[in-house]
Design a protein around this motif. Structure first.
Motif: not given
Length: 420
Positions: A88-90, A94-96, A142-145
């Motif tokens: 997940y990238t924001s 970057e996050s696992d 992590v990628g809640a949306e």
């Protein structure tokens, strides 16, 4: 809140709504009409007619019964959904975002009643579910949306009649009253919430939908009996556009009370065959089913108009099975199905989809000539699918997720049938 921020939030909410609804609409089709059908991967289910559940696949098959028959059953569905190799990238960070199991356990009951009037006419009523899915990601994702809670259920109540034209041909038709209920919930990730609110909030509701409604469909079918050991069946089910109403909260637009969201359901057509060798204890049977998933062209709401155009594709099911009539007490069955995915270029984290293989087995225990219990089980094997989703506003990419999804399932069913 300035107008530019509100506009950005509105665009983002539309993108999230599309992700949520598309995944629900084209997600897991339920084949949960009977335990006998589950035990043979629904091979031949539009014509075998070993209990009243056949009416849910083909109304014309009611003409094969000369006594009142009642079938009561329940299916248990355990899905195993995993997200792996996920990044997940924001804000260029970057996050696992792997997730172990977003699946759930669902229960789908069914009731079928066939009442022969005379040698030509029969009527019946059936209650079952054709569509339903549930996935749930907790706060650790992590990628809640891109994934939260998706819970969609449908109930089909059918009223049917059949007519025997002669010894070979029978026809049937019926009306289907379809009820649907959907709950969709999405939050923005902490990093994206912080970005859009200028650091004022780390928890923002992106989408909250709780809507239900009714639709009216119909079905027609025919059966051709070459003889008592060889027959063919064909059926067509017209599915309605389901207009659901409820409170819908969309980021940037607030909550609209009693808003209407329209979801078209796919039509279905099925051809089945059944063949039992003379004086043999063994029979083979097969089915080919078409599902019109391309009906999902647009997602419409009264409050927001057309949100997007879908890109689903029509899909097919191919199944082959065998039944072994061991003795007067036991009947054994098994089957295999290849089940094509409804998704094409658009894939989803929230409800993964892929081509599937069904490995099925089951049996019937006959208490007497007029009473029996059926058991069926299926292991549904999915495939790894690469998913890439982005949130883009005014040509600016705010977040993205790249992952591999996989959805397997185990289905178990039990059913009791009685002839009067």
């Amino acid at each position: 809140m300035n107008n530019n921020y509100k506009f950005k939030k509105t665009l983002l909410a539309v993108a999230l709504t599309l992700t949520a609804i598309q995944a629900s609409a084209a997600g897991f089709q339920l084949n949960a009409q009977s335990a006998t059908g589950l035990g043979r991967a629904f091979a031949g289910d539009a014509v075998i007619a070993d209990n009243a559940s056949v009416m849910s696949r083909n109304a014309a098959a009611m003409a094969l019964f000369d006594k009142v028959e009642l079938s009561l059953g329940v299916n248990f569905i355990k899905t195993d959904i995993s997200i792996t190799d996920s990044i997940y990238t924001s804000n260029e960070i970057e996050s696992d975002s792997n997730y172990g199991d977003a699946g759930d356990t669902s229960i789908a009951p069914n009731i079928h009643l066939i009442v022969p009037i005379n040698e030509q006419f029969a009527v019946g009523a059936t209650f079952y579910s054709n569509f339903g899915t549930k996935t749930e990601f907790d706060d650790s994702f992590v990628g809640a949306e891109y994934a939260g809670l998706t819970d969609v259920k449908s109930i089909n109540l059918g009223i049917m009649a059949s007519y025997r034209i002669n010894q070979q041909w029978s026809v049937g038709a019926g009306l289907d009253i379809v009820y649907g209920h959907g709950i969709l919930q999405r939050q923005l990730s902490s990093s994206l919430s912080t970005t859009l609110t200028g650091g004022k909030s780390t928890s923002v509701t992106a989408l909250d939908v709780d809507a239900d409604g009714f639709g009216l469909g119909f079905n027609i079918g025919t059966v051709f009996e070459l003889n008592k050991n060889n027959r063919f069946g064909f059926s067509y089910h017209y599915s309605p556009k389901l207009e659901t109403e409820g409170d819908i909260t969309v980021l940037g637009n607030g909550t609209v009370k009693n808003d209407t969201l329209t979801l078209p359901l796919p039509d279905m057509a099925e051809f089945s065959g059944y063949h039992r060798l003379t004086d043999s204890k063994f029979a083979i049977h097969y089915s080919v089913q078409w599902i019109g998933w391309s009906a999902f062209e647009t997602l419409e709401t009264d409050g927001s108009g057309t949100l997007n155009v879908y890109q689903w594709k029509d899909a097919m099911h191919f199944s082959l099975g065998g039944t072994y009539y061991l003795n007067e007490t036991w009947t054994l069955r098994s089957g295999y199905m290849y089940d094509q995915s409804a998704q094409d270029e658009i894939t989803s984290i929230s409800v993964p989809d892929s081509d599937r293989q069904w490995f099925s087995a089951g049996f019937t225990y006959h208490f007497s000539e007029n009473a029996n219990v059926d058991f069926g089980a299926t292991y549904l094997l999915g495939q790894d699918v690469s998913v890439s989703e982005k949130t883009v506003i005014e040509e600016i990419e705010y977040s993205s997720i790249d992952a591999t999804t996989r959805a397997d399932a185990f289905l178990l069913a039990v059913q009791y049938s009685h002839r009067f």
